[in-house]
Scaffold this active site. Structure first.
Site, PDB file in Angstrom:
ATOM      1  NE  ARG A  88      -4.035   0.274   1.641  1.00 50.88           N
ATOM      2  CZ  ARG A  88      -4.981   0.881   2.371  1.00 50.88           C
ATOM      3  NH1 ARG A  88      -5.115   0.589   3.653  1.00 50.88           N
ATOM      4  NH2 ARG A  88      -5.782   1.782   1.832  1.00 50.88           N
ATOM      5  CG  ASP A 235      -3.628   7.198   5.350  1.00 52.83           C
ATOM      6  OD1 ASP A 235      -4.741   7.692   5.573  1.00 52.83           O
ATOM      7  OD2 ASP A 235      -3.371   5.993   5.522  1.00 52.83           O
ATOM      8  CE  LYS A 246      -9.829   5.398   3.021  1.00 53.90           C
ATOM      9  NZ  LYS A 246      -9.166   4.581   1.961  1.00 53.90           N
TER      10      LYS A 246
HETATM   11  O1  MRU Z   1      -7.731   2.799   3.492  1.00 56.70           O
HETATM   12  P1  MRU Z   1      -7.642   2.894   4.984  1.00 56.70           P
HETATM   13  O2  MRU Z   1      -8.847   2.389   5.675  1.00 56.70           O
HETATM   14  O3  MRU Z   1      -6.357   2.308   5.508  1.00 56.70           O
HETATM   15  O4  MRU Z   1      -7.572   4.460   5.250  1.00 56.70           O
HETATM   16  C1  MRU Z   1      -7.416   4.903   6.565  1.00 56.70           C
HETATM   17  C2  MRU Z   1      -7.478   6.375   6.704  1.00 56.70           C
HETATM   18  O5  MRU Z   1      -7.568   7.101   5.735  1.00 56.70           O
HETATM   19  C3  MRU Z   1      -7.338   6.917   8.086  1.00 56.70           C
HETATM   20  O6  MRU Z   1      -8.042   8.118   8.203  1.00 56.70           O
HETATM   21  C4  MRU Z   1      -5.858   7.193   8.383  1.00 56.70           C
HETATM   22  O7  MRU Z   1      -5.080   6.068   8.082  1.00 56.70           O
HETATM   23  C5  MRU Z   1      -5.627   7.590   9.785  1.00 56.70           C
HETATM   24  S1  MRU Z   1      -5.887   6.253  10.910  1.00 56.70           S
HETATM   25  C6  MRU Z   1      -5.592   6.830  12.460  1.00 56.70           C
END
Ligand code: MRU
Length: 343
Positions: A88, A235, A246
């Protein structure tokens, strides 16, 4: 507080809560091979930036168990780190974890010493992230006036399921809930519904009042419900404060600006990537079109159409009122390259 520990490391195995099955069923998977961990990362069985850092180290440990007696241990483990990096691309926590693992790998005199180093890394990162969530909660809650009823909005899942503590944006919300009346509006977060499936599940378990809305209702809810703040996770945050999170986060930030609502990014400093100057350098993950053209197993679009499925977007620093971290709340102009960061 009702905290779930979504990952657990044992002597020869790693146990994870399969987040793709929530909220219908709580299924714990016992993984013995590092490739199962990589599959779990790709499929979002484990997800969320801080948890991805830990999942990456757990993957390294499972691989080290497999290869510990091999002559080409270092070569094989290097290849594993690249495999993890390819799983990822957006959350920097995963890359910081593999970079730490590589340092240990190349600085150890043999595979046993490397293994010991990987396990220490896992424990120290776990403790760091857990404590960071507590600090984030306190730092974030300090921004809000006492004894006021708060209407908050959030997206995706930033709770225990995405960390190993009380959460980031959700950590602030949990902390506020201890001495405020709180109402949380949660956007469902298409295409994979982390908001409706995971955040609503966590908030319900914790007894925090929450209302689910679809993503396209956010503007209307901001207009009609006096939202006090939008709190989201991140992220990857670059040196100038631009933040990937997200898909749909950017929409919320633009709407919040229009309605004069403070928009906060909430993350541990492990999510800051000070090697990148701005958000234009962040690689955005694009996922399977089927995630958009169906919901669960239900197909919702004609076959053979064009689909675009970016998993994240980048909110420019100019739309961010503050970045709430475990080391304090940063205010614009953000100069995060001057900051000493974990990893
Ligand atoms: O695709 P995901 O579910 O891994 O995306 C997660 C997010 O976008 C969260 O908001 C981010 O990782 C922060 S988690 C504390």
């Amino acid at each position: 507080m009702n905290i779930i520990r979504p990952i657990q490391l044992f002597e020869d195995t790693v146990t994870i809560l399969d987040q793709t099955r929530l909220p219908r069923e709580e299924v714990w998977l016992e993984l013995v091979d590092y490739r199962q961990m990589i599959e779990a990362i790709k499929m979002l069985r484990v997800r969320g930036a801080p948890l991805l850092g830990l999942a990456a180290v757990a993957t390294v440990i499972l691989a080290a168990i497999k290869y510990i007696s091999d002559d080409d241990f270092v070569k094989k483990m290097d290849a594993v780190c690249w495999e993890i990096d390819a799983s990822r691309p957006t959350a920097v926590n995963l890359f910081k974890a593999t970079s730490q693992a590589r340092k240990i790998l190349h600085g150890s005199i043999n595979s046993r010493e490397a293994m010991e180093g990987f396990r220490k890394l896992y424990t120290s990162l776990y403790e760091y992230e857990e404590t960071a969530c507590q600090r984030i909660g306190i730092n974030g809650a300090g921004l809000f006036p006492q004894s006021k009823k708060l209407n908050l909005m959030t997206i995706c899942n930033t709770g225990s399921l995405a960390t190993v503590g009380i959460g980031t944006a959700l950590g602030v919300i949990r902390t506020l809930h201890q001495d405020h009346e709180v109402q949380v509006f949660v956007t469902e977060t298409r295409p994979l519904l982390q908001g409706s499936r995971l955040t609503m599940w966590e908030l319900q378990k914790s007894g925090i009042p929450a209302t689910l809305i679809t993503d396209n209702m956010a503007g209307w809810v901001m207009k009609t419900n006096t939202i006090d703040a939008v709190l989201t996770g991140a992220d990857r945050i670059t040196a100038n404060g631009d933040s990937a999170n997200k898909i749909g986060t950017l929409n919320l930030a633009i709407l919040a600006k229009y309605y004069n609502i403070p928009f906060y990014m909430v993350a541990p400093v492990t999510t800051i990537d000070s090697s990148l100057k701005s958000g234009s350098e962040i690689l955005i993950e694009e996922r399977d079109p089927g995630e958009v053209s169906s919901i669960g197993n239900q197909v919702i679009a004609p076959e053979g159409i064009e689909v675009f499925n970016p998993a994240f977007d980048i909110t420019p620093a100019s739309l961010i009122e503050g970045i709430i971290t475990d080391k304090g709340v940063f205010k614009p102009p953000y100069q995060l390259d001057k900051f000493v960061l974990w990893g």
